[in-house]
Design a protein around this motif. Structure first.
Motif, PDB file in Angstrom:
ATOM      1  N   THR A 154      66.581   8.429  44.091  1.00  0.00           N
ATOM      2  CA  THR A 154      66.347   9.183  45.329  1.00  0.00           C
ATOM      3  C   THR A 154      65.353   8.430  46.222  1.00  0.00           C
ATOM      4  OG1 THR A 154      64.859  10.566  44.033  1.00  0.00           O
ATOM      5  CG2 THR A 154      66.961  11.531  44.610  1.00  0.00           C
ATOM      6  N   ALA A 155      64.354   7.789  45.624  1.00  0.00           N
ATOM      7  CA  ALA A 155      63.401   7.006  46.422  1.00  0.00           C
ATOM      8  C   ALA A 155      64.137   5.861  47.123  1.00  0.00           C
ATOM      9  CB  ALA A 155      62.304   6.446  45.525  1.00  0.00           C
ATOM     10  N   HIS A 156      65.007   5.169  46.394  1.00  0.00           N
ATOM     11  CA  HIS A 156      65.767   4.053  46.963  1.00  0.00           C
ATOM     12  C   HIS A 156      66.733   4.551  48.046  1.00  0.00           C
ATOM     13  CE1 HIS A 156      68.356   0.628  47.384  1.00  0.00           C
ATOM     14  NE2 HIS A 156      69.354   1.177  46.722  1.00  0.00           N
ATOM     15  N   LEU A 157      67.471   5.600  47.725  1.00  0.00           N
ATOM     16  CA  LEU A 157      68.493   6.074  48.659  1.00  0.00           C
ATOM     17  C   LEU A 157      67.874   6.675  49.922  1.00  0.00           C
ATOM     18  CD1 LEU A 157      71.126   7.611  46.206  1.00  0.00           C
ATOM     19  CD2 LEU A 157      71.366   5.580  47.617  1.00  0.00           C
ATOM     20  N   TYR A 158      66.705   7.290  49.790  1.00  0.00           N
ATOM     21  CA  TYR A 158      66.072   7.845  50.989  1.00  0.00           C
ATOM     22  C   TYR A 158      65.733   6.719  51.970  1.00  0.00           C
ATOM     23  CZ  TYR A 158      63.131  10.311  54.218  1.00  0.00           C
ATOM     24  OH  TYR A 158      62.621  10.827  55.380  1.00  0.00           O
ATOM     25  N   GLY A 159      65.268   5.609  51.443  1.00  0.00           N
ATOM     26  CA  GLY A 159      64.966   4.452  52.298  1.00  0.00           C
ATOM     27  C   GLY A 159      66.209   3.947  53.010  1.00  0.00           C
ATOM     28  N   MET A 160      67.310   3.872  52.297  1.00  0.00           N
ATOM     29  CA  MET A 160      68.571   3.397  52.897  1.00  0.00           C
ATOM     30  C   MET A 160      69.128   4.408  53.900  1.00  0.00           C
ATOM     31  SD  MET A 160      68.959   0.496  51.416  1.00  0.00           S
ATOM     32  CE  MET A 160      67.178   0.435  51.475  1.00  0.00           C
ATOM     33  N   LEU A 161      68.897   5.679  53.576  1.00  0.00           N
ATOM     34  CA  LEU A 161      69.399   6.750  54.444  1.00  0.00           C
ATOM     35  C   LEU A 161      68.640   6.791  55.765  1.00  0.00           C
ATOM     36  CD1 LEU A 161      71.409   9.272  54.149  1.00  0.00           C
ATOM     37  CD2 LEU A 161      69.352  10.586  53.656  1.00  0.00           C
ATOM     38  N   SER A 162      67.329   6.617  55.672  1.00  0.00           N
ATOM     39  CA  SER A 162      66.496   6.804  56.868  1.00  0.00           C
ATOM     40  C   SER A 162      66.376   5.514  57.688  1.00  0.00           C
ATOM     41  CB  SER A 162      65.110   7.305  56.460  1.00  0.00           C
ATOM     42  OG  SER A 162      64.521   6.390  55.563  1.00  0.00           O
ATOM     43  N   GLN A 163      66.543   4.358  57.051  1.00  0.00           N
ATOM     44  CA  GLN A 163      66.412   3.099  57.802  1.00  0.00           C
ATOM     45  C   GLN A 163      67.602   2.171  57.498  1.00  0.00           C
ATOM     46  OE1 GLN A 163      62.471   2.139  56.212  1.00  0.00           O
ATOM     47  NE2 GLN A 163      61.649   2.414  58.281  1.00  0.00           N
ATOM     48  N   PRO A 164      68.794   2.622  57.829  1.00  0.00           N
ATOM     49  CA  PRO A 164      69.975   1.823  57.470  1.00  0.00           C
ATOM     50  C   PRO A 164      70.038   0.484  58.207  1.00  0.00           C
ATOM     51  CG  PRO A 164      70.597   3.605  58.948  1.00  0.00           C
ATOM     52  CD  PRO A 164      69.159   3.839  58.582  1.00  0.00           C
ATOM     53  N   GLU A 165      69.373   0.412  59.332  1.00  0.00           N
ATOM     54  CA  GLU A 165      69.432  -0.845  60.106  1.00  0.00           C
ATOM     55  C   GLU A 165      68.572  -1.933  59.464  1.00  0.00           C
ATOM     56  OE1 GLU A 165      68.023   1.921  61.005  1.00  0.00           O
ATOM     57  OE2 GLU A 165      65.941   1.499  61.508  1.00  0.00           O
ATOM     58  N   LEU A 166      67.708  -1.543  58.543  1.00  0.00           N
ATOM     59  CA  LEU A 166      66.825  -2.531  57.916  1.00  0.00           C
ATOM     60  C   LEU A 166      67.424  -3.061  56.602  1.00  0.00           C
ATOM     61  CD1 LEU A 166      63.258  -1.078  58.578  1.00  0.00           C
ATOM     62  CD2 LEU A 166      64.555  -2.756  59.891  1.00  0.00           C
ATOM     63  N   ILE A 167      68.699  -3.310  56.612  1.00  0.00           N
ATOM     64  CA  ILE A 167      69.341  -3.957  55.460  1.00  0.00           C
ATOM     65  C   ILE A 167      69.808  -5.334  55.927  1.00  0.00           C
ATOM     66  CG2 ILE A 167      71.199  -3.850  53.752  1.00  0.00           C
ATOM     67  CD1 ILE A 167      71.195  -0.809  54.106  1.00  0.00           C
ATOM     68  N   GLY A 168      69.187  -6.340  55.416  1.00  0.00           N
ATOM     69  CA  GLY A 168      69.497  -7.710  55.816  1.00  0.00           C
ATOM     70  C   GLY A 168      68.654  -8.647  54.976  1.00  0.00           C
ATOM     71  N   PRO A 169      68.914  -9.938  55.042  1.00  0.00           N
ATOM     72  CA  PRO A 169      68.181 -10.885  54.179  1.00  0.00           C
ATOM     73  C   PRO A 169      66.663 -10.772  54.329  1.00  0.00           C
ATOM     74  CG  PRO A 169      69.986 -11.968  55.303  1.00  0.00           C
ATOM     75  CD  PRO A 169      69.899 -10.598  55.894  1.00  0.00           C
ATOM     76  N   PHE A 170      66.134 -10.873  55.543  1.00  0.00           N
ATOM     77  CA  PHE A 170      64.681 -10.804  55.735  1.00  0.00           C
ATOM     78  C   PHE A 170      64.175  -9.362  55.569  1.00  0.00           C
ATOM     79  CE2 PHE A 170      64.639 -14.721  58.790  1.00  0.00           C
ATOM     80  CZ  PHE A 170      64.845 -15.550  57.695  1.00  0.00           C
ATOM     81  N   GLU A 171      64.948  -8.426  56.138  1.00  0.00           N
ATOM     82  CA  GLU A 171      64.524  -7.022  56.116  1.00  0.00           C
ATOM     83  C   GLU A 171      64.402  -6.523  54.665  1.00  0.00           C
ATOM     84  OE1 GLU A 171      66.934  -8.412  57.756  1.00  0.00           O
ATOM     85  OE2 GLU A 171      67.251  -7.574  59.755  1.00  0.00           O
ATOM     86  N   SER A 172      65.412  -6.817  53.855  1.00  0.00           N
ATOM     87  CA  SER A 172      65.388  -6.347  52.459  1.00  0.00           C
ATOM     88  C   SER A 172      64.311  -7.088  51.667  1.00  0.00           C
ATOM     89  CB  SER A 172      66.760  -6.573  51.805  1.00  0.00           C
ATOM     90  OG  SER A 172      67.739  -5.832  52.504  1.00  0.00           O
ATOM     91  N   ALA A 173      64.199  -8.399  51.915  1.00  0.00           N
ATOM     92  CA  ALA A 173      63.193  -9.192  51.186  1.00  0.00           C
ATOM     93  C   ALA A 173      61.786  -8.717  51.545  1.00  0.00           C
ATOM     94  CB  ALA A 173      63.364 -10.665  51.516  1.00  0.00           C
ATOM     95  N   ASP A 174      61.556  -8.409  52.823  1.00  0.00           N
ATOM     96  CA  ASP A 174      60.236  -7.895  53.237  1.00  0.00           C
ATOM     97  C   ASP A 174      59.944  -6.547  52.579  1.00  0.00           C
ATOM     98  OD1 ASP A 174      59.820 -10.088  54.784  1.00  0.00           O
ATOM     99  OD2 ASP A 174      60.406  -9.132  56.686  1.00  0.00           O
ATOM    100  N   ARG A 175      60.969  -5.719  52.528  1.00  0.00           N
ATOM    101  CA  ARG A 175      60.777  -4.387  51.913  1.00  0.00           C
ATOM    102  C   ARG A 175      60.404  -4.565  50.442  1.00  0.00           C
ATOM    103  NH1 ARG A 175      65.019  -2.193  53.741  1.00  0.00           N
ATOM    104  NH2 ARG A 175      66.418  -2.799  52.057  1.00  0.00           N
TER     105      ARG A 175
END
Lengths: 269, 244
Positions: A154-175
């Protein structure tokens, strides 16, 4: 054989079918609820969906091992950019919302089988310890990994649900690195892969899939497949996580900067 | 054990007590010299005849047919008469089967549980007709009879129930033996019940949908009954029935 002899040998108290009045036969009783069966089916179907989703998800995220561009392409694909002309991150939110709904449903259905009180918990724990039986132990592992997954997923999915635009090589690596989420992903990887592979193994046994002519041999093969699946996906996941961590460390001083594919950069120039 | 080897001195730790005793049950150790091909039944008999005349344990056939001598052997349910001491360490721990009414020491009343299960699941042939008991039964295809006999080999020892984590947690669960009985009568052409009738008996969480596929039942069954496949088969049939 003399039937009289056979009959004389029967104890008189043994009921014969014809002794039972017709009205006492259980035939055509329609009162039994269908819901326990439906819930069992739903539990299996939701578990199967989540396990298959997990397999696909692992291949998607591990595309970072091919190149940054490959992962960027996968991420944009799910935003519909190749169908709709431009990215719509809310599409990702919809998929995540659907997965989250199925996850909650699966967890709720699985909880029906959890020990309902301390007496049941203690009884099962003692039984497992005493019996030293592999499949009984596997269920116990599934129970605890499932319990952990309530929180981790749920912690992981909430992040993906609320910030779907932040899925990318740099964005995911920074997270993962700058956002300090790597411990959560590490735990999530281990628990979900163990839970998923045991779940698929138990699902096959539960419904008698792939039994073949020799169910014992089939069970042994399924056990190997289960272990192989766990080892493969945990290894793939660890290598992938390491790749994100390395990228996150390298990108830490520019954390928050979005990834722009090389083609776009050159065309912009 | 070879002929010249020194026989092992076995320690049997046996849970002793009775339900009415003021003190709780506790393990007591007895020592016997291991003999060639010794079964636990033989060891227990020796202990009872020479060391503990009050020791309670059940047996009838001594050949794995009656199902009376089921007990928990080093944590796993099994039959004392089918268990060779050489397959165990020099310390063997024995306890009565759980779930069933405890009578004392290693003796439990499996019959009471089995009777309740049989009445609840109506494990007899149901027919609407009035067969002539004095005439020969209608013949059955050999393959059909063999399939029924395969499931009828159950000796009601209770090991599957004691080895089942679900049955241990939930006392209303019918257990693998109950499901096996239903599978057996479902095969029987003389039984006129339909899947809807069987669903009425086992189509809930106390029946086939309560089974968590732990497979302890299958793995401890002393008769090697195909419980895993039968329960999966019944689950598919009952699920199909629920979707109708």
């Amino acid at each position: 054989m003399d039937q009289t002899v056979v009959r004389a040998g029967l104890p008189q108290a043994v009921p014969q079918a014809s002794d039972i009045p017709r009205e006492k036969l259980p035939a055509r009783r329609a009162g039994r609820s269908r819901w326990p069966a439906r819930l069992d089916l739903l539990q299996s179907a939701s578990g199967l969906f989540l396990a298959l989703f997990l397999v696909a998800h692992m291949f998607f995220v591990s595309s970072i091992l091919i190149s940054h561009e490959a992962f960027y392409t996968v991420a944009r694909f799910f935003e519909g950019v190749y169908f709709l002309g431009k990215p719509y991150p809310w599409l990702v939110s919809c998929v995540v919302g659907g997965v989250l709904t199925i996850l909650v449903l699966h967890a709720w259905l699985a909880m029906r089988k959890f020990p309902a009180n301390f007496r049941q918990y203690r009884t099962f724990a003692n039984h497992r310890r005493s019996l030293r039986h592999r499949d009984t132990g596997l269920w116990w592992i599934q129970l605890w990994t499932g319990f952990a997954l309530f929180f981790l997923t749920t912690a992981h999915l909430y992040g993906m649900l609320s910030q779907p635009e932040l899925i990318g090589p740099f964005e995911s690596a920074d997270r993962i690195w700058t956002g300090n989420l790597w411990p959560l992903y590490l735990l999530l990887l281990l628990t979900v892969e163990i839970h998923g592979s045991i779940g698929l193994y138990r699902l096959a046994l539960k419904w008698g899939w792939l039994e073949g002519r020799d169910p014992a041999a089939s069970r042994r093969r399924l056990r190997w497949a289960k272990t192989g699946m766990s080892v493969f996906f945990i290894s793939l996941g660890l290598v992938t996580l390491l790749a994100y961590v390395q990228l996150g460390i390298a990108h830490a001083d520019r954390a928050g900067e979005r990834y722009v594919p090389a083609a776009s950069t050159s065309s912009a120039d | 054990m070879t002929a010249n080897a020194t026989p092992r001195r076995l320690e049997l730790r046996i849970l002793r007590g009775t339900p009415m005793a003021p003190s709780p049950p506790q393990f007591e150790s007895y020592f016997v010299e291991e003999a060639e091909g010794m079964t636990l039944f033989l060891a227990l008999n020796e202990i009872r005849s020479q060391q503990a005349p009050s020791l309670q344990f059940d047996f009838v056939c001594r050949a794995g047919i009656c199902g009376s001598c089921g007990m928990v052997i080093d944590g796993r349910p099994g039959l004392a008469c089918r268990t060779l001491t050489r397959d165990h360490g020099s310390v063997i721990t024995l306890a009565p089967l759980p779930v069933f009414e405890w009578l004392g020491d290693l003796s439990v009343n499996t019959g009471k549980w089995m009777r309740g299960m049989a009445e609840r699941l109506e494990t007899w042939i149901h027919t609407t007709g009035d067969p002539d008991r004095l005439s020969l039964e209608a013949p059955m295809e050999p393959a059909e009879a063999e399939a029924i006999y395969e499931l009828d080999r159950c000796i009601e020892c209770g090991c599957c129930v004691a080895g089942c984590g679900t049955a241990r947690m939930r006392e209303d669960f019918v257990g693998a033996i109950g499901l096996n009985k239903i599978a057996r009568f479902r095969l029987d052409p003389r039984d006129e019940r339909s899947d809807e009738d069987f669903f009425a008996l086992i189509g809930d969480d106390d029946g086939v949908f309560g089974c968590m596929t732990l497979l302890g039942c299958h793995d401890v069954c002393p008769k090697g009954l195909p419980l895993q496949t039968q329960i999966a088969f019944l689950r598919r049939k009952m699920a199909a029935q629920a979707l109708k």
